[in-house]
Design an enzyme around this catalytic site. Structure first.
Site, PDB file in Angstrom:
ATOM      1  N   LEU A  33       0.813  -1.215   0.000  1.00 52.18           N
ATOM      2  CA  LEU A  33       0.000   0.000   0.000  1.00 52.18           C
ATOM      3  C   LEU A  33       0.848   1.267   0.000  1.00 52.18           C
ATOM      4  O   LEU A  33       1.956   1.296   0.512  1.00 52.18           O
ATOM      5  CB  LEU A  33      -0.910  -0.005   1.233  1.00 52.18           C
ATOM      6  CG  LEU A  33      -1.833  -1.221   1.335  1.00 52.18           C
ATOM      7  CD1 LEU A  33      -2.644  -1.163   2.627  1.00 52.18           C
ATOM      8  CD2 LEU A  33      -2.758  -1.316   0.130  1.00 52.18           C
ATOM      9  N   HIS A  37      -3.615   4.413  -2.072  1.00 54.12           N
ATOM     10  CA  HIS A  37      -4.582   3.462  -1.491  1.00 54.12           C
ATOM     11  C   HIS A  37      -5.237   4.073  -0.246  1.00 54.12           C
ATOM     12  O   HIS A  37      -6.440   3.930  -0.016  1.00 54.12           O
ATOM     13  CB  HIS A  37      -3.892   2.168  -1.069  1.00 54.12           C
ATOM     14  CG  HIS A  37      -3.296   1.367  -2.191  1.00 54.12           C
ATOM     15  ND1 HIS A  37      -1.937   1.210  -2.348  1.00 54.12           N
ATOM     16  CD2 HIS A  37      -3.872   0.662  -3.196  1.00 54.12           C
ATOM     17  CE1 HIS A  37      -1.703   0.427  -3.394  1.00 54.12           C
ATOM     18  NE2 HIS A  37      -2.856   0.085  -3.935  1.00 54.12           N
ATOM     19  N   ASP A 150      -6.327   3.683 -12.681  1.00 55.51           N
ATOM     20  CA  ASP A 150      -6.664   2.542 -13.543  1.00 55.51           C
ATOM     21  C   ASP A 150      -8.014   2.840 -14.179  1.00 55.51           C
ATOM     22  O   ASP A 150      -9.027   2.219 -13.857  1.00 55.51           O
ATOM     23  CB  ASP A 150      -6.704   1.265 -12.694  1.00 55.51           C
ATOM     24  CG  ASP A 150      -5.367   1.008 -12.029  1.00 55.51           C
ATOM     25  OD1 ASP A 150      -4.481   0.479 -12.686  1.00 55.51           O
ATOM     26  OD2 ASP A 150      -5.195   1.389 -10.840  1.00 55.51           O
ATOM     27  N   GLN A 153      -9.980   0.117 -15.961  1.00 50.80           N
ATOM     28  CA  GLN A 153     -10.510  -0.826 -14.966  1.00 50.80           C
ATOM     29  C   GLN A 153     -11.801  -0.284 -14.352  1.00 50.80           C
ATOM     30  O   GLN A 153     -12.794  -1.002 -14.210  1.00 50.80           O
ATOM     31  CB  GLN A 153      -9.451  -1.034 -13.886  1.00 50.80           C
ATOM     32  CG  GLN A 153      -9.934  -1.699 -12.629  1.00 50.80           C
ATOM     33  CD  GLN A 153      -8.789  -2.021 -11.689  1.00 50.80           C
ATOM     34  OE1 GLN A 153      -8.012  -2.926 -11.956  1.00 50.80           O
ATOM     35  NE2 GLN A 153      -8.676  -1.281 -10.599  1.00 50.80           N
ATOM     36  N   MET A 184       1.168   7.709  -7.970  1.00 47.56           N
ATOM     37  CA  MET A 184       1.618   6.676  -7.034  1.00 47.56           C
ATOM     38  C   MET A 184       1.231   5.293  -7.559  1.00 47.56           C
ATOM     39  O   MET A 184       0.163   5.122  -8.141  1.00 47.56           O
ATOM     40  CB  MET A 184       0.981   6.901  -5.673  1.00 47.56           C
ATOM     41  CG  MET A 184       1.530   8.141  -5.021  1.00 47.56           C
ATOM     42  SD  MET A 184       0.994   8.230  -3.323  1.00 47.56           S
ATOM     43  CE  MET A 184       1.806   9.733  -2.846  1.00 47.56           C
TER      44      MET A 184
HETATM   45  P1  AMP Z   1      -3.785  -1.857  -6.845  1.00 50.18           P
HETATM   46  O1  AMP Z   1      -3.376  -2.283  -5.483  1.00 50.18           O
HETATM   47  O2  AMP Z   1      -2.675  -1.254  -7.646  1.00 50.18           O
HETATM   48  O3  AMP Z   1      -4.575  -2.915  -7.591  1.00 50.18           O
HETATM   49  O4  AMP Z   1      -4.797  -0.672  -6.621  1.00 50.18           O
HETATM   50  C1  AMP Z   1      -5.919  -0.793  -5.786  1.00 50.18           C
HETATM   51  C2  AMP Z   1      -6.830   0.379  -6.016  1.00 50.18           C
HETATM   52  O5  AMP Z   1      -6.118   1.586  -5.714  1.00 50.18           O
HETATM   53  C3  AMP Z   1      -7.306   0.511  -7.471  1.00 50.18           C
HETATM   54  O6  AMP Z   1      -8.643   0.960  -7.480  1.00 50.18           O
HETATM   55  C4  AMP Z   1      -6.377   1.546  -8.038  1.00 50.18           C
HETATM   56  O7  AMP Z   1      -6.922   2.267  -9.110  1.00 50.18           O
HETATM   57  C5  AMP Z   1      -6.195   2.458  -6.820  1.00 50.18           C
HETATM   58  N1  AMP Z   1      -4.976   3.228  -6.953  1.00 50.18           N
HETATM   59  C6  AMP Z   1      -3.700   2.768  -7.075  1.00 50.18           C
HETATM   60  N2  AMP Z   1      -2.839   3.795  -7.202  1.00 50.18           N
HETATM   61  C7  AMP Z   1      -3.586   4.928  -7.173  1.00 50.18           C
HETATM   62  C8  AMP Z   1      -3.292   6.321  -7.275  1.00 50.18           C
HETATM   63  N3  AMP Z   1      -2.047   6.765  -7.443  1.00 50.18           N
HETATM   64  N4  AMP Z   1      -4.309   7.196  -7.186  1.00 50.18           N
HETATM   65  C9  AMP Z   1      -5.586   6.764  -7.027  1.00 50.18           C
HETATM   66  N5  AMP Z   1      -5.930   5.477  -6.932  1.00 50.18           N
HETATM   67  C10 AMP Z   1      -4.945   4.561  -7.003  1.00 50.18           C
END
Ligand code: AMP
Length: 281
Positions: A33, A37, A150, A153, A184
Site C-alpha cells: 500500500l 490506497h 486505472d 478498470q 503513485m
Molecule cells: P492496486 O493495489 O494497484 O490494484 O490498486 C488498488 C486500487 O487503488 C485501485 O482501485 C487503483 O486504481 C487504486 N490506486 C492505485 N494507485 C492509485 C493512485 N495513485 N491514485 C488513485 N488510486 C490509485
C-alpha cells in the site's frame, strides 16, 4: 481491525452488518500500500459506516511472463497502515480458496476490455472483472471505491455492475500523485533513482497536452504526436501506447469535443507505468 482470511467468515461478517443496517464500503487492492490506497480508504470512510479493505494479488489478471511472482508484497506493513487508518476489516483470502480447482466461470466485459491495456494485456480485464465480481459477492458492499489511475478498470467495473444488475455503487477516486507529479503505484518500487526521474515524463506529457487543449488544439493527431515526441526524448522510456479516447466508451476519437481520455502506458526499466488525464475543451 479484524483480519479475515476465510471466505465464509467474510460472508458471515457482512451478513451480520447488513442485518444491523450498517453501510459497508469496500476498497479492493493488491497490497503493498501507498498513500494513493490510503486516500481511497479515507474516501471510503466518508461513504459508509464500515470500511473493508481487501488485499489479494489476483493471479487471474496477470499474463504469462508478467510480474505475478515478483509483485511487491509486505502484508505486515499493509496491515499496520490499514489499522492506523481505522479500517474495520482487512480481507485477505488465500489464492487456493479464492479460486477452487476446476473453476471455469469468468466475467468478460467485451468491448471495454479490448483497447488500451487490454490490447497489450489480453485476458487482464477478464481477470479483473472476475475477481471484483467475486469480491462483491463475498463482501456484499453497498459501495466500492476504485482509483482513476486505472481508468479503464474503473470503466470496466462500472459497465459490469450496470450490465449484471449488481447492487453496488461504484465510486471513482482522482489519481493521487507524488509531490513531483508521478502517479503513485506499488510498481514504482521497481524504479532505480535514474528511472524514477525519467518516470516524470508521463505526468509532464499529460500536463503539456492539457495546456495544448486549453490553447485551442483539439485534434487528436496533433495532441498524440506532441505527447509521443515528448515521451520519446526520454531515453529510459519505451512507449507502449498513447491514445485519445472517448472518456466513457474508450473508443478512439479524432478530436477533443466531448471529454476525452488521454491514456499513456510506458515501460521504464522493469516497470510498466500507466497514467491518464481527462481532457475537456
Ligand atoms: P492496486 O493495489 O494497484 O490494484 O490498486 C488498488 C486500487 O487503488 C485501485 O482501485 C487503483 O486504481 C487504486 N490506486 C492505485 N494507485 C492509485 C493512485 N495513485 N491514485 C488513485 N488510486 C490509485
Amino acid at each position: 481491525m479484524i483480519v479475515i482470511e476465510s471466505i465464509s467468515d467474510m460472508r458471515q461478517w457482512s451478513e451480520r452488518q447488513r442485518r444491523g443496517r450498517q453501510r459497508i464500503v469496500l476498497v479492493p487492492t493488491m497490497g503493498f500500500l501507498h498513500e494513493g490506497h490510503l486516500c481511497l480508504v479515507r474516501a471510503a470512510r466518508l461513504r459508509g459506516d464500515l470500511v473493508v479493505a481487501s488485499i489479494f494479488v489476483n493471479p487471474a489478471q496477470f499474463g504469462p511472463g508478467e510480474d505475478f511472482a515478483t509483485y511487491p508484497r509486505d502484508f505486515e506493513r499493509d496491515r499496520r497502515m490499514l489499522e492506523d487508518e481505522g479500517v474495520d476489516v482487512l480481507f485477505h483470502p488465500a489464492v487456493q480458496q479464492f479460486y477452487p480447482a476446476g473453476a471455469q466461470t469468468f466475467v468478460v466485459v467485451e468491448k471495454l476490455s479490448l483497447p488500451l491495456c487490454g490490447s497489450v494485456r489480453p485476458g487482464h480485464f477478464r481477470g479483473v472483472a472476475t475477481v471484483v465480481a467475486k469480491l462483491f459477492n463475498i463482501v456484499r458492499p453497498h459501495v466500492a471505491i476504485f482509483g482513476e489511475k486505472d481508468y479503464q478498470q474503473l470503466q470496466v467495473i462500472r459497465r459490469m455492475v450496470r450490465d449484471l444488475g449488481m447492487d453496488v455503487e461504484v465510486v471513482g477516486h482522482p489519481i493521487v500523485r507524488e509531490p513531483d507529479g508521478l502517479a503513485m503505484s506499488s510498481r514504482n518500487v521497481y524504479l532505480t533513482s535514474a528511472e524514477r526521474q525519467a518516470a516524470l515524463c508521463l505526468s509532464r506529457a499529460l500536463c503539456k497536452a492539457e495546456r495544448l487543449v486549453r490553447r485551442g488544439e483539439i485534434a487528436a493527431a496533433a495532441i498524440v504526436a506532441r505527447v509521443l515526441a515528448d515521451l520519446t526524448t526520454e531515453p529510459l522510456a519505451t512507449v507502449e501506447y498513447v491514445k485519445l479516447c472517448d472518456a466513457e466508451t474508450l473508443n478512439e476519437v479524432d478530436a477533443v469535443r466531448e471529454p476525452a481520455l488521454l491514456a499513456l502506458a510506458v515501460r521504464i526499466g522493469k516497470a510498466r507505468l500507466i497514467d491518464n488525464r481527462v481532457l475537456k475543451h
